[in-house]
Scaffold this active site. Structure first.
Site, PDB file in Angstrom:
ATOM      1  N   SER A  32      17.995  32.778  17.855  1.00 32.91           N
ATOM      2  CA  SER A  32      16.668  33.389  17.696  1.00 32.91           C
ATOM      3  C   SER A  32      15.912  33.461  19.010  1.00 32.91           C
ATOM      4  CB  SER A  32      15.799  32.542  16.751  1.00 32.91           C
ATOM      5  OG  SER A  32      16.290  32.583  15.455  1.00 32.91           O
ATOM      6  N   HIS A  63      17.736  38.836  14.792  1.00 37.20           N
ATOM      7  CA  HIS A  63      19.194  38.718  14.859  1.00 37.20           C
ATOM      8  C   HIS A  63      19.842  40.100  14.724  1.00 37.20           C
ATOM      9  CE1 HIS A  63      19.877  34.298  14.716  1.00 37.20           C
ATOM     10  NE2 HIS A  63      18.654  34.309  14.232  1.00 37.20           N
ATOM     11  N   HIS A  85      23.693  32.980   8.706  1.00 37.03           N
ATOM     12  CA  HIS A  85      23.405  31.576   8.419  1.00 37.03           C
ATOM     13  C   HIS A  85      23.803  31.243   6.982  1.00 37.03           C
ATOM     14  CE1 HIS A  85      20.609  33.057  11.482  1.00 37.03           C
ATOM     15  NE2 HIS A  85      20.624  31.835  11.986  1.00 37.03           N
ATOM     16  N   TYR A  87      21.988  29.568   5.006  1.00 36.74           N
ATOM     17  CA  TYR A  87      20.809  29.716   4.121  1.00 36.74           C
ATOM     18  C   TYR A  87      20.612  31.156   3.653  1.00 36.74           C
ATOM     19  CZ  TYR A  87      18.320  31.204   8.390  1.00 36.74           C
ATOM     20  OH  TYR A  87      17.959  31.830   9.543  1.00 36.74           O
ATOM     21  N   GLU A  88      21.282  32.116   4.306  1.00 34.57           N
ATOM     22  CA  GLU A  88      21.176  33.502   3.841  1.00 34.57           C
ATOM     23  C   GLU A  88      22.012  33.723   2.590  1.00 34.57           C
ATOM     24  OE1 GLU A  88      21.183  36.645   7.071  1.00 34.57           O
ATOM     25  OE2 GLU A  88      21.757  34.895   8.241  1.00 34.57           O
ATOM     26  N   ALA A 115      17.624  28.186  18.386  1.00 31.02           N
ATOM     27  CA  ALA A 115      16.261  27.664  18.428  1.00 31.02           C
ATOM     28  C   ALA A 115      16.285  26.363  17.628  1.00 31.02           C
ATOM     29  CB  ALA A 115      15.321  28.664  17.780  1.00 31.02           C
ATOM     30  N   MET A 213      19.198  24.996  12.041  1.00 30.88           N
ATOM     31  CA  MET A 213      19.846  25.400  10.780  1.00 30.88           C
ATOM     32  C   MET A 213      21.109  26.220  11.043  1.00 30.88           C
ATOM     33  SD  MET A 213      16.445  26.785   8.817  1.00 30.88           S
ATOM     34  CE  MET A 213      14.857  25.974   9.025  1.00 30.88           C
ATOM     35  N   SER A 214      21.648  26.122  12.241  1.00 33.60           N
ATOM     36  CA  SER A 214      22.810  26.972  12.579  1.00 33.60           C
ATOM     37  C   SER A 214      23.728  26.218  13.537  1.00 33.60           C
ATOM     38  CB  SER A 214      22.323  28.258  13.248  1.00 33.60           C
ATOM     39  OG  SER A 214      21.774  27.963  14.514  1.00 33.60           O
ATOM     40  N   ASN A 237       9.620  24.255  19.026  1.00 36.00           N
ATOM     41  CA  ASN A 237       8.473  23.602  18.370  1.00 36.00           C
ATOM     42  C   ASN A 237       8.760  22.119  18.247  1.00 36.00           C
ATOM     43  OD1 ASN A 237      10.425  24.934  16.219  1.00 36.00           O
ATOM     44  ND2 ASN A 237       9.586  23.083  15.289  1.00 36.00           N
ATOM     45  N   HIS A 249       8.547  31.323  11.716  1.00 31.58           N
ATOM     46  CA  HIS A 249       9.655  31.922  12.469  1.00 31.58           C
ATOM     47  C   HIS A 249       9.117  32.738  13.652  1.00 31.58           C
ATOM     48  CE1 HIS A 249      13.628  33.428  13.286  1.00 31.58           C
ATOM     49  NE2 HIS A 249      13.261  34.683  13.073  1.00 31.58           N
TER      50      HIS A 249
HETATM   51  N1  HPA Z   1      13.676  22.819  12.143  1.00 31.95           N
HETATM   52  C1  HPA Z   1      14.845  23.426  11.840  1.00 31.95           C
HETATM   53  N2  HPA Z   1      15.258  24.527  12.461  1.00 31.95           N
HETATM   54  C2  HPA Z   1      14.486  25.027  13.447  1.00 31.95           C
HETATM   55  C3  HPA Z   1      13.258  24.431  13.802  1.00 31.95           C
HETATM   56  C4  HPA Z   1      12.834  23.266  13.103  1.00 31.95           C
HETATM   57  O1  HPA Z   1      11.771  22.683  13.369  1.00 31.95           O
HETATM   58  N3  HPA Z   1      12.732  25.192  14.803  1.00 31.95           N
HETATM   59  C5  HPA Z   1      13.622  26.184  15.056  1.00 31.95           C
HETATM   60  N4  HPA Z   1      14.689  26.084  14.238  1.00 31.95           N
END
Ligand code: HPA
Length: 277
Positions: A32, A63, A85, A87-88, A115, A213-214, A237, A249
């Site tokens: 991302s 993406h 992903h 989660y998709e 990310a 998450m990836s 973050n 996001h």
């Molecule tokens: N958690 C999980 N996945 C992420 C985060 C997060 O804080 N930031 C970017 N991808």
């Protein structure tokens, strides 16, 4: 050969026939907000992944589905923009399909980027983190199912999922370019929710420095196939509970954009060296 591998062969044959890729041994999967590296490639040849048989298409903003063959300062490089992903709703064999096609195209060095949220309170948004190791908390594994013994072992060793020499090269490059860089353990959950504050405490207690998450499924599939991996997380973050701001996001993409320049400078410096390590 069972059907997932037939599909992988079809996809790689399609790419080879249609686009006659150059002799490329290094690929980078862009997470991302990090897609801009593709603009740096010289003599780019773009393959829209929508046209590649069986290639999964991402539904997530930021993406784009493209493979870009080109050169970075004279070194052949394959850039993958857009991943899918878990989660998709994709099954794990679909999530790791691109990595398996890359391996079949002759890729031996894989750079994975993402990310991630910081679990380590010493980190700040905009930092880059070299992934030293990971903790798979997705509750599944892309290698579940019949093993194709001629592709990789049933029980792959995971003592060096991220190549040690690549990690050292990256640290040295950061030092030479005077770019501060973090190093740590990446925890992965399947998402798509960001973590609760209690989950963040747990992940930190377990030894994580960042969470995403990836990436981890791709790295597991790559280890299975004998690829050498380098992982870079862009800390977009502070994870939930480590700062007051709510997560979104768009914020993740924005902060990844801020880290973009140093990310590109680092990648530029290390790409020519990876294949000779
Ligand atoms: N958690 C999980 N996945 C992420 C985060 C997060 O804080 N930031 C970017 N991808």
């Amino acid at each position: 050969m069972d059907s997932p591998w037939i599909n992988i062969t079809e996809a790689s044959c399609f790419i080879q026939k249609k686009y006659a890729p150059p002799d490329v041994r290094t690929a980078i999967i862009l997470g991302s907000g990090l897609g801009a590296l593709a603009d740096e490639l010289q003599s780019p040849r773009i393959v829209e992944t929508a046209f590649i048989p069986h290639w999964p298409t991402s539904t997530v903003s930021g993406h784009k589905g493209r493979l870009i063959f080109g050169e970075l300062d004279g070194t052949p490089l394959l850039v993958v923009q857009g991943r899918v992903h878990y989660y998709e709703g994709y099954q794990m064999d679909r999530v790791v399909f691109p990595v398996r096609v890359l391996a079949q195209l002759g890729i031996r060095n894989l750079i994975v980027t993402n990310a991630a949220g910081a679990l380590n309170p010493e980190f700040s948004p905009g930092d880059l983190m070299i992934i030293e190791d990971h903790i798979n908390l997705m509750g599944t594994n892309p290698l579940i199912g019949p093993n194709e013994d001629n592709r990789g072992p049933r029980f792959p060793d995971m003592s060096e999922p991220y190549n040690r020499a690549f990690i050292q090269t990256m640290e040295k490059a950061a030092l030479e370019l005077d770019i501060p860089i973090q190093k740590g353990v990446l925890a992965v959950t399947h998402g798509p929710t960001y973590e609760t504050a209690a989950e963040v405490k747990m992940l930190r207690t377990l030894g994580g420095d960042a969470v995403c998450m990836s990436t981890v499924p791709e790295v597991i599939a790559a280890v299975h196939l004998g690829l050498r991996n380098l992982g870079i997380s862009c800390i977009t973050n502070m994870a939930t509970g480590l700062s007051d701001s709510k997560l979104s996001h768009s914020e993740v993409e924005l902060t990844a954009g801020i880290a973009r320049d140093k990310f590109i400078r680092l990648i530029r410096k290390i790409i020519p060296t990876l294949d000779i390590i």
